[in-house]
Design an enzyme around this catalytic site. Sequence first.
Site, short mmCIF file in Angstrom:
data_model
loop_
_atom_site.label_atom_id
_atom_site.label_comp_id
_atom_site.label_asym_id
_atom_site.label_seq_id
_atom_site.Cartn_x
_atom_site.Cartn_y
_atom_site.Cartn_z
N SER A 163 0.86 -1.19 0.00
CA SER A 163 0.00 0.00 0.00
C SER A 163 0.89 1.24 0.00
O SER A 163 2.08 1.16 0.37
CB SER A 163 -0.88 -0.01 1.25
OG SER A 163 -1.50 1.24 1.45
N TYR A 171 -3.45 -1.14 10.13
CA TYR A 171 -3.24 -1.29 8.67
C TYR A 171 -1.89 -0.72 8.27
O TYR A 171 -1.13 -1.33 7.52
CB TYR A 171 -4.38 -0.59 7.95
CG TYR A 171 -4.42 -0.78 6.45
CD1 TYR A 171 -5.00 -1.91 5.89
CD2 TYR A 171 -3.90 0.18 5.59
CE1 TYR A 171 -5.05 -2.08 4.51
CE2 TYR A 171 -3.95 0.03 4.21
CZ TYR A 171 -4.53 -1.11 3.67
OH TYR A 171 -4.59 -1.28 2.32
P1 NAP Z 1 -11.64 -5.63 -0.93
O1 NAP Z 1 -12.51 -5.47 -2.12
O2 NAP Z 1 -12.19 -5.41 0.43
O3 NAP Z 1 -10.93 -7.05 -1.04
C1 NAP Z 1 -10.29 -7.66 0.06
C2 NAP Z 1 -10.20 -9.12 -0.24
O4 NAP Z 1 -9.59 -9.79 0.87
C3 NAP Z 1 -11.59 -9.75 -0.42
O5 NAP Z 1 -11.51 -10.74 -1.39
C4 NAP Z 1 -11.82 -10.34 0.95
O6 NAP Z 1 -12.78 -11.36 0.96
C5 NAP Z 1 -10.44 -10.86 1.26
N1 NAP Z 1 -10.32 -11.18 2.67
C6 NAP Z 1 -10.45 -10.34 3.70
N2 NAP Z 1 -10.33 -11.03 4.86
C7 NAP Z 1 -10.13 -12.33 4.52
C8 NAP Z 1 -9.96 -13.51 5.27
N3 NAP Z 1 -9.99 -13.52 6.60
N4 NAP Z 1 -9.78 -14.67 4.61
C9 NAP Z 1 -9.76 -14.69 3.26
N5 NAP Z 1 -9.93 -13.59 2.49
C10 NAP Z 1 -10.12 -12.41 3.13
O7 NAP Z 1 -10.46 -4.59 -1.01
P2 NAP Z 1 -9.27 -4.39 -2.05
O8 NAP Z 1 -9.05 -2.94 -2.09
O9 NAP Z 1 -9.49 -5.14 -3.33
O10 NAP Z 1 -8.07 -5.03 -1.23
C11 NAP Z 1 -7.17 -5.97 -1.78
C12 NAP Z 1 -5.78 -5.69 -1.23
O11 NAP Z 1 -5.35 -4.43 -1.73
C13 NAP Z 1 -5.74 -5.59 0.29
O12 NAP Z 1 -4.55 -6.19 0.78
C14 NAP Z 1 -5.69 -4.09 0.52
O13 NAP Z 1 -5.10 -3.74 1.73
C15 NAP Z 1 -4.85 -3.67 -0.67
N6 NAP Z 1 -4.92 -2.25 -1.02
C16 NAP Z 1 -6.10 -1.68 -1.42
C17 NAP Z 1 -6.10 -0.33 -1.76
C18 NAP Z 1 -7.34 0.37 -2.24
O14 NAP Z 1 -7.30 1.61 -2.40
N7 NAP Z 1 -8.44 -0.31 -2.48
C19 NAP Z 1 -4.94 0.41 -1.69
C20 NAP Z 1 -3.76 -0.21 -1.27
C21 NAP Z 1 -3.77 -1.55 -0.95
P3 NAP Z 1 -14.33 -11.01 1.27
O15 NAP Z 1 -14.87 -10.29 0.06
O16 NAP Z 1 -14.95 -12.33 1.50
O17 NAP Z 1 -14.34 -10.12 2.49
#
Ligand code: NAP
Length: 257
Positions: free
Chosen positions: A149, A162
């Site tokens: 991130s 986080y």
């Molecule tokens: P998201 O749509 O909330 O996706 C998160 C994913 O992680 C979902 O598939 C979720 O499954 C899964 N997950 C969460 N807890 C879990 C668990 N206990 N066991 C298995 N799977 C689990 O958000 P995203 O933005 O795509 O996030 C993906 C990654 O990108 C994360 O590591 C996040 O920190 C990182 N990131 C995101 C951003 C941003 O701006 N969006 C920026 C920097 C980094 P469920 O759908 O079942 O909850």
Amino acid sequence: MSVANPDLSSFSLASKTAVVTGANTGIGQAIAVGLARAGARVALVGRSAMDETVAMIGGDPNDTLEIRADLSTLNPVQEIVDKTVAWSGGLDILVNNAGIIRRADAIDFSEEDWDAVIDVNLKSLFFLSQACARQMLKQGGGKIVNIASILSFQGGIRIASYTAAKSGLAGLTRLLANEWAGKGINVNAIAPGYVETNNTAPLIADPLRNKAILDRIPAGHWGKPHEIAGAATFLASPAADYIHGVVLPVDGGWLAR
Ligand code: NAP
């Protein structure tokens, strides 16, 4: 001295098997689709149904495997490796994408919100990397791509666990690269900027935060999940064989500001 320039085939993932965690939605879904389009067979790992991702990948249903796993504990870690290898005969690529976020002022931050985020975003990530690396070592190498991130570089506000996890992940990426680069495993990370997903829905819904964020993104728009997939596909490919231990921002220029 002869020069062996790579051709386009070095960007292909044909005959590779990938594991993507959190592949049902958001960034993980886009990365799973990207890896599949580059030729990989993909094990879709997560706690929710993967139907949408499977449909987006399309083609032969044998190109994907759904593995239901809750990564808040280490219980499913070895099973993920075993099921993937039993399905495909090997495991070449791991994308550690699953992650959660908890928001509260630091002064009020609870132990539960601390532990929940560290467990998924850092602890399970490390032990899944270890289990996959043991398999990759048997095969002579592999690729691990961690989803970090901009909070790997910056402090942020109201997301103490986080920021700790993502900053820790930058260090862990470098440590694993140091230990495994000489054994054929590339460990790198991507640092997405602000991307439209479930994770950021509260920020998008807040007009003041949304405007403040947009105003400082040089590209002028929030990232879309598919805009992260290209970097992940590249880092998973043989074209990235000499890249180790980087944390690559894919952030519309946020960190350059
Ligand atoms: P998201 O749509 O909330 O996706 C998160 C994913 O992680 C979902 O598939 C979720 O499954 C899964 N997950 C969460 N807890 C879990 C668990 N206990 N066991 C298995 N799977 C689990 O958000 P995203 O933005 O795509 O996030 C993906 C990654 O990108 C994360 O590591 C996040 O920190 C990182 N990131 C995101 C951003 C941003 O701006 N969006 C920026 C920097 C980094 P469920 O759908 O079942 O909850």
